[in-house]
Write a protein that holds these residues in place. Sequence first.
Motif, PDB file in Angstrom:
ATOM      1  N   GLY A 151     -95.394 -78.869 -10.203  1.00 58.07           N
ATOM      2  CA  GLY A 151     -94.391 -79.290  -9.539  1.00 58.07           C
ATOM      3  C   GLY A 151     -94.104 -78.698  -8.161  1.00 58.07           C
TER       4      GLY A 151
ATOM      5  N   LEU B 144     -95.009 -88.028 -11.128  1.00 53.25           N
ATOM      6  CA  LEU B 144     -96.380 -87.885 -11.183  1.00 53.25           C
ATOM      7  C   LEU B 144     -97.481 -88.200 -10.172  1.00 53.25           C
ATOM      8  CD1 LEU B 144     -97.346 -89.339 -14.939  1.00 53.25           C
ATOM      9  CD2 LEU B 144     -97.537 -87.059 -14.316  1.00 53.25           C
TER      10      LEU B 144
ATOM     11  N   ASP C 197     -86.741 -80.455  -1.587  1.00 54.26           N
ATOM     12  CA  ASP C 197     -86.568 -81.839  -1.827  1.00 54.26           C
ATOM     13  C   ASP C 197     -85.311 -82.425  -1.120  1.00 54.26           C
ATOM     14  OD1 ASP C 197     -88.782 -81.483  -3.496  1.00 54.26           O
ATOM     15  OD2 ASP C 197     -87.861 -81.771  -5.297  1.00 54.26           O
TER      16      ASP C 197
ATOM     17  N   ARG D 173     -85.813 -81.990   3.115  1.00 55.46           N
ATOM     18  CA  ARG D 173     -86.789 -82.363   4.036  1.00 55.46           C
ATOM     19  C   ARG D 173     -86.553 -83.573   4.948  1.00 55.46           C
ATOM     20  NH1 ARG D 173     -89.580 -84.462  -1.334  1.00 55.46           N
ATOM     21  NH2 ARG D 173     -88.329 -86.696  -1.288  1.00 55.46           N
TER      22      ARG D 173
ATOM     23  N   ARG E 255     -97.360 -85.209  -8.243  1.00 54.83           N
ATOM     24  CA  ARG E 255     -98.011 -84.205  -8.928  1.00 54.83           C
ATOM     25  C   ARG E 255     -99.638 -84.394  -8.667  1.00 54.83           C
ATOM     26  NH1 ARG E 255     -94.622 -81.225 -12.815  1.00 54.83           N
ATOM     27  NH2 ARG E 255     -92.624 -81.411 -12.275  1.00 54.83           N
TER      28      ARG E 255
HETATM   29  O1   DC Z   1     -89.735 -85.491 -10.787  1.00 55.40           O
HETATM   30  P1   DC Z   1     -90.889 -84.307 -10.446  1.00 55.40           P
HETATM   31  O2   DC Z   1     -90.403 -82.864 -10.950  1.00 55.40           O
HETATM   32  O3   DC Z   1     -92.174 -84.903 -11.366  1.00 55.40           O
HETATM   33  O4   DC Z   1     -91.208 -84.201  -9.050  1.00 55.40           O
HETATM   34  C1   DC Z   1     -92.436 -83.093  -8.526  1.00 55.40           C
HETATM   35  C2   DC Z   1     -91.971 -83.474  -6.975  1.00 55.40           C
HETATM   36  O5   DC Z   1     -92.522 -84.477  -6.488  1.00 55.40           O
HETATM   37  C3   DC Z   1     -90.471 -83.285  -6.353  1.00 55.40           C
HETATM   38  O6   DC Z   1     -90.134 -81.935  -6.314  1.00 55.40           O
HETATM   39  C4   DC Z   1     -90.557 -83.746  -5.402  1.00 55.40           C
HETATM   40  C5   DC Z   1     -91.695 -84.995  -5.246  1.00 55.40           C
HETATM   41  N1   DC Z   1     -91.160 -86.104  -5.496  1.00 55.40           N
HETATM   42  C6   DC Z   1     -90.747 -86.955  -4.283  1.00 55.40           C
HETATM   43  O7   DC Z   1     -90.855 -86.230  -3.211  1.00 55.40           O
HETATM   44  N2   DC Z   1     -90.233 -88.337  -4.491  1.00 55.40           N
HETATM   45  C7   DC Z   1     -90.307 -88.904  -5.545  1.00 55.40           C
HETATM   46  N3   DC Z   1     -89.848 -90.209  -5.427  1.00 55.40           N
HETATM   47  C8   DC Z   1     -90.757 -88.223  -6.784  1.00 55.40           C
HETATM   48  C9   DC Z   1     -91.138 -86.852  -6.554  1.00 55.40           C
END
Ligand code: DC
Length: 196
Positions: A71, A36, A155, A158, A39
């Motif tokens: 997302g 969140l 994800d 990176r 987001r």
């Molecule tokens: O869990 P989610 O789908 O709400 O996460 C959305 C995006 O946020 C996810 O694709 C990558 C990023 N994210 C991140 O890099 N590190 C986190 N701890 C949580 C989410």
Amino acid sequence: MAAFTVAIDGPAAAGKGTIGRVVAARFGFQHLDTGLLYRAVGAKGGDPVSSARSLTAEDLSRSDLRSMEAGQAASRVALIPEVRAALVEFQRRFARAEGGAVLDGRDIGTVICPEAEVKLYVTASPEVRAHRRWLEVGGSEAQVLAEVRERDARDMGRADAPLRAAADAVVIDTSAMTIDAAVERACSVIAARFRI
Ligand code: DC
């Protein structure tokens, strides 16, 4: 009681959010869905680094944060090291909350809370995850699968805090499990380590 942290990581739509919510309710822990935060940064627009540094409770309560678009935007701003750095302290403080905390995300067990008492890595095949997401959002299932794969690649690929299981994480593959069975598995792992 000393702080007790449960770190739950995994790709989109694997079930970690549901597991996090139920675990928190069952054990009386605070719960933070860290996705969140990303987001909210993506949805705020403007310079992502400034947005991450000035995030407010109001930004986190926007009603449009759960969409597929939000997302994808989150996954893009999550590539920026300064965005990630701006969100670290808030997450670490939350993790040490009185009475215990569960955080779900992508880098909780590896970067945010490497000392977490319990680490879970919740995953499922891309097809199963896309099917679950498609049941919620509708439209073209092939398109949902393409988006799931795109977000996974970003994800996991990176440079800064990529999604991966911590070496000491318990892996729960929910591909062939009901959500209830996955929740029970998570609760039994936690119960074995959490003694009041
Ligand atoms: O869990 P989610 O789908 O709400 O996460 C959305 C995006 O946020 C996810 O694709 C990558 C990023 N994210 C991140 O890099 N590190 C986190 N701890 C949580 C989410």
